[in-house]
Design a protein around this motif. Structure first.
Motif, PDB file in Angstrom:
ATOM      1  N   ALA A  28      69.575  39.985  36.382  1.00  0.00           N
ATOM      2  CA  ALA A  28      69.911  38.802  35.595  1.00  0.00           C
ATOM      3  C   ALA A  28      71.406  38.669  35.429  1.00  0.00           C
ATOM      4  N   LEU A  29      72.061  39.804  35.219  1.00  0.00           N
ATOM      5  CA  LEU A  29      73.512  39.765  35.064  1.00  0.00           C
ATOM      6  C   LEU A  29      74.190  39.365  36.363  1.00  0.00           C
ATOM      7  N   LEU A  30      73.558  39.683  37.499  1.00  0.00           N
ATOM      8  CA  LEU A  30      74.146  39.364  38.791  1.00  0.00           C
ATOM      9  C   LEU A  30      73.899  37.917  39.196  1.00  0.00           C
ATOM     10  N   ILE A  31      72.655  37.421  38.987  1.00  0.00           N
ATOM     11  CA  ILE A  31      72.311  36.108  39.528  1.00  0.00           C
ATOM     12  C   ILE A  31      72.181  35.034  38.459  1.00  0.00           C
ATOM     13  N   GLY A  32      72.316  35.439  37.197  1.00  0.00           N
ATOM     14  CA  GLY A  32      72.260  34.433  36.133  1.00  0.00           C
ATOM     15  C   GLY A  32      70.980  34.508  35.343  1.00  0.00           C
ATOM     16  N   LEU A  33      71.106  34.381  34.016  1.00  0.00           N
ATOM     17  CA  LEU A  33      69.949  34.557  33.139  1.00  0.00           C
ATOM     18  C   LEU A  33      68.874  33.518  33.386  1.00  0.00           C
ATOM     19  N   SER A  34      69.243  32.310  33.765  1.00  0.00           N
ATOM     20  CA  SER A  34      68.260  31.246  33.901  1.00  0.00           C
ATOM     21  C   SER A  34      67.302  31.482  35.057  1.00  0.00           C
ATOM     22  N   SER A  35      67.638  32.419  35.934  1.00  0.00           N
ATOM     23  CA  SER A  35      66.759  32.673  37.073  1.00  0.00           C
ATOM     24  C   SER A  35      65.574  33.547  36.700  1.00  0.00           C
ATOM     25  N   ILE A  36      65.645  34.243  35.590  1.00  0.00           N
ATOM     26  CA  ILE A  36      64.570  35.134  35.178  1.00  0.00           C
ATOM     27  C   ILE A  36      63.764  34.450  34.079  1.00  0.00           C
ATOM     28  N   PRO A  37      62.477  34.196  34.313  1.00  0.00           N
ATOM     29  CA  PRO A  37      61.672  33.548  33.267  1.00  0.00           C
ATOM     30  C   PRO A  37      61.546  34.453  32.056  1.00  0.00           C
ATOM     31  N   LEU A  38      61.684  33.850  30.869  1.00  0.00           N
ATOM     32  CA  LEU A  38      61.593  34.653  29.652  1.00  0.00           C
ATOM     33  C   LEU A  38      60.223  35.285  29.504  1.00  0.00           C
ATOM     34  N   GLY A  39      59.201  34.642  30.034  1.00  0.00           N
ATOM     35  CA  GLY A  39      57.850  35.131  29.840  1.00  0.00           C
ATOM     36  C   GLY A  39      57.424  36.188  30.835  1.00  0.00           C
ATOM     37  N   ALA A  40      58.345  36.745  31.571  1.00  0.00           N
ATOM     38  CA  ALA A  40      57.977  37.679  32.632  1.00  0.00           C
ATOM     39  C   ALA A  40      57.208  38.881  32.122  1.00  0.00           C
ATOM     40  N   PHE A  41      57.476  39.296  30.875  1.00  0.00           N
ATOM     41  CA  PHE A  41      56.827  40.495  30.350  1.00  0.00           C
ATOM     42  C   PHE A  41      55.909  40.193  29.174  1.00  0.00           C
ATOM     43  N   ALA A  42      55.756  38.908  28.826  1.00  0.00           N
ATOM     44  CA  ALA A  42      55.124  38.576  27.550  1.00  0.00           C
ATOM     45  C   ALA A  42      53.609  38.642  27.619  1.00  0.00           C
ATOM     46  N   LEU A  43      53.027  39.125  26.518  1.00  0.00           N
ATOM     47  CA  LEU A  43      51.595  39.053  26.259  1.00  0.00           C
ATOM     48  C   LEU A  43      51.388  38.114  25.077  1.00  0.00           C
ATOM     49  N   PRO A  44      50.176  37.575  24.915  1.00  0.00           N
ATOM     50  CA  PRO A  44      49.938  36.730  23.743  1.00  0.00           C
ATOM     51  C   PRO A  44      50.392  37.414  22.455  1.00  0.00           C
ATOM     52  N   GLY A  45      51.153  36.679  21.674  1.00  0.00           N
ATOM     53  CA  GLY A  45      51.665  37.216  20.416  1.00  0.00           C
ATOM     54  C   GLY A  45      53.036  37.849  20.529  1.00  0.00           C
ATOM     55  N   GLN A  46      53.533  38.061  21.746  1.00  0.00           N
ATOM     56  CA  GLN A  46      54.876  38.610  21.905  1.00  0.00           C
ATOM     57  C   GLN A  46      55.914  37.488  21.833  1.00  0.00           C
ATOM     58  N   ILE A  47      57.153  37.891  21.633  1.00  0.00           N
ATOM     59  CA  ILE A  47      58.276  36.959  21.535  1.00  0.00           C
ATOM     60  C   ILE A  47      59.359  37.473  22.467  1.00  0.00           C
ATOM     61  N   ALA A  48      59.782  36.657  23.411  1.00  0.00           N
ATOM     62  CA  ALA A  48      60.793  37.080  24.376  1.00  0.00           C
ATOM     63  C   ALA A  48      62.012  36.172  24.259  1.00  0.00           C
ATOM     64  N   TRP A  49      63.205  36.780  24.186  1.00  0.00           N
ATOM     65  CA  TRP A  49      64.448  36.011  24.142  1.00  0.00           C
ATOM     66  C   TRP A  49      65.606  36.895  24.557  1.00  0.00           C
ATOM     67  N   TYR A  50      66.706  36.273  24.890  1.00  0.00           N
ATOM     68  CA  TYR A  50      67.897  37.004  25.310  1.00  0.00           C
ATOM     69  C   TYR A  50      68.863  37.165  24.149  1.00  0.00           C
ATOM     70  N   SER A  51      69.321  38.389  23.962  1.00  0.00           N
ATOM     71  CA  SER A  51      70.402  38.673  23.030  1.00  0.00           C
ATOM     72  C   SER A  51      71.583  39.117  23.875  1.00  0.00           C
ATOM     73  N   GLY A  52      72.535  38.202  24.083  1.00  0.00           N
ATOM     74  CA  GLY A  52      73.585  38.487  25.047  1.00  0.00           C
ATOM     75  C   GLY A  52      72.983  38.567  26.435  1.00  0.00           C
ATOM     76  N   GLY A  53      73.172  39.687  27.105  1.00  0.00           N
ATOM     77  CA  GLY A  53      72.598  39.870  28.422  1.00  0.00           C
ATOM     78  C   GLY A  53      71.336  40.699  28.413  1.00  0.00           C
ATOM     79  N   THR A  54      70.785  40.970  27.225  1.00  0.00           N
ATOM     80  CA  THR A  54      69.613  41.835  27.123  1.00  0.00           C
ATOM     81  C   THR A  54      68.358  41.019  26.848  1.00  0.00           C
TER      82      THR A  54
END
Length: 405
Positions: A12-38
């Motif tokens: 993500a740091l190499l190719i840009g955050l927008s290229s990685i879907p936020l939901g890549a690791f999410a299960l129902p009830g989880q919350i995914a977001w970027y804090s800086g580059g994390t």
């Protein structure tokens, strides 16, 4: 899993955050977001602090707004102001046709006010202040909580309200044994199954599976109530609609909506054979007054004894024993319950109780202008407490003894 996540963050740091879907690791009830580059993936709860500006374009509400891209997955979430400052909150859904977000809601977030909705996909969450008071935003925080896999509303024949006495609570629904009713449910989200069961002190019985009916999360099934569910245990008969969802971050996900119910001990024709005035217009408009109870009989009800087997049973066919029981004298001197002072073999104005030779007791609840009984309530053995529109239509014979308090 940690190694895979680190690899994705590095990419993500190499190719840009927008290229990685936020939901890549999410299960129902989880919350995914970027804090800086994390990439942050939290289980069911996250607090976003608006301490630092987040540059973005275009500006939607105010120049000092904070915007956070957050992924939610198939769950109902609550978003609330858990900080000490008020601010405005807004949410918009990111779609291919609205990459900057399609507005959904905009409100003032007072301290501990909240917004709740079923969310699935990527969203922009905004914190802003029209006054331009950046200090307010810097001290604000937005708490996100996974509430439930989905809202569920259920409908059935109707609820029954059990009490500590003989009578049921107002508005109780009496389901006639042998009658068919529709069970319905509306379930938010994408359930795997919607199942109806009845739970009693003896266990749980499955009634069947509710099937989708058209669009919009509606489910239904018809069920014929042929079984009587004994209400004497601590677990009163309860109709459950269980909606099962795909496993969430917490494991199996189920939402259960329940209400207590009551199914009559006998069918309509059997009650009408016993009393020609028995009527049943609807679940709540009928002759029933209270549920069946195998341990409390008509002679318990007549003296308002609520302790099973405590009052003793008077001997059928012996008027003196019946009278002693009602007057609480002789061998019944210590029985619990009410006392009647006057007994007669002939009718008296405004009598309070009647004994029938078929071994049955009834309370008089209405009289005509001359004091003659025109309505009675009695417990039909182990069966229900029932209202009769006449004192002379029961199948226990003509009245034998009359009593007054």
């Amino acid at each position: 899993m940690k190694g895979i996540r680190r690899t994705f963050i590095f990419l993500a740091l190499l190719i840009g955050l927008s290229s990685i879907p936020l939901g890549a690791f999410a299960l129902p009830g989880q919350i995914a977001w970027y804090s800086g580059g994390t990439l942050m993936v939290q289980n069911g709860r996250e607090t976003i602090y608006a301490t630092y500006p987040t540059g973005h374009s275009p500006i939607r509400y105010a120049n000092n707004e904070r915007r956070y891209k957050v992924h939610f997955d198939n769950y109902r979430y609550k978003i609330r102001n858990s900080g000490s400052k008020d601010y405005r909150f807004a949410i918009s859904k990111i779609t291919p046709s609205s990459p900057d977000g399609q507005s959904m809601y905009d409100m003032v977030f007072n301290t501990y006010s909240s917004y709740s909705n079923y969310l699935d996909g990527d969203y922009y969450l905004y914190m802003y202040d029209y006054t331009g008071n950046t200090n307010n935003l810097s001290l604000s925080q937005m708490e996100i909580v996974a509430e439930t896999p989905g809202l569920v509303y259920a409908g059935g024949p109707g609820a029954f309200y059990y009490t500590n006495g003989y009578e049921s609570g107002p508005g109780s629904a009496y389901i006639l044994r042998g009658s068919t009713h529709q069970l319905t449910a509306w379930a938010e989200g994408n359930p795997i199954s919607v199942v109806a069961t009845v739970t009693t002190s003896s266990g749980t019985t499955t009634l069947g599976t509710l099937l989708p009916t058209g669009w919009g999360g509606n489910y239904s099934m018809n069920y014929t109530f042929n079984d009587f569910y004994d209400p004497r245990g601590t677990q009163k008969p309860t109709l459950n609609i269980t909606v099962t969802y795909p496993n969430s971050y917490a494991g199996p996900s189920k939402v259960v909506v329940s209400e207590q119910i009551y199914v009559t001990l006998y069918t309509l024709s059997e009650y009408q054979q016993e009393d020609s005035t028995f009527y049943y217009n609807s679940l709540t408009d009928n002759s029933f007054v209270g549920p069946a109870h195998n341990d409390l009989m008509c002679y318990d009800y007549i003296v308002d004894n609520r302790i099973p087997h405590a009052a003793g049973a008077p001997n059928q066919g012996y008027d003196n024993d019946i009278t002693d029981f009602m007057k609480r004298q002789g061998r019944f001197a210590s029985r619990p319950g009410d006392t009647f002072s006057t007994a007669s073999t002939t009718i008296m104005p405004y009598v309070d109780a009647i004994y029938y030779p078929g071994y049955h007791f009834a309370k008089v609840t209405k009289w005509d202008a001359s004091g003659n009984p025109i309505e009675i309530i009695s417990k039909w053995g182990p069966r229900e407490l029932i209202r009769s529109q006449s004192a002379y239509t029961l199948g226990y014979g003509a009245p034998r003894l009359y009593f007054k308090r």
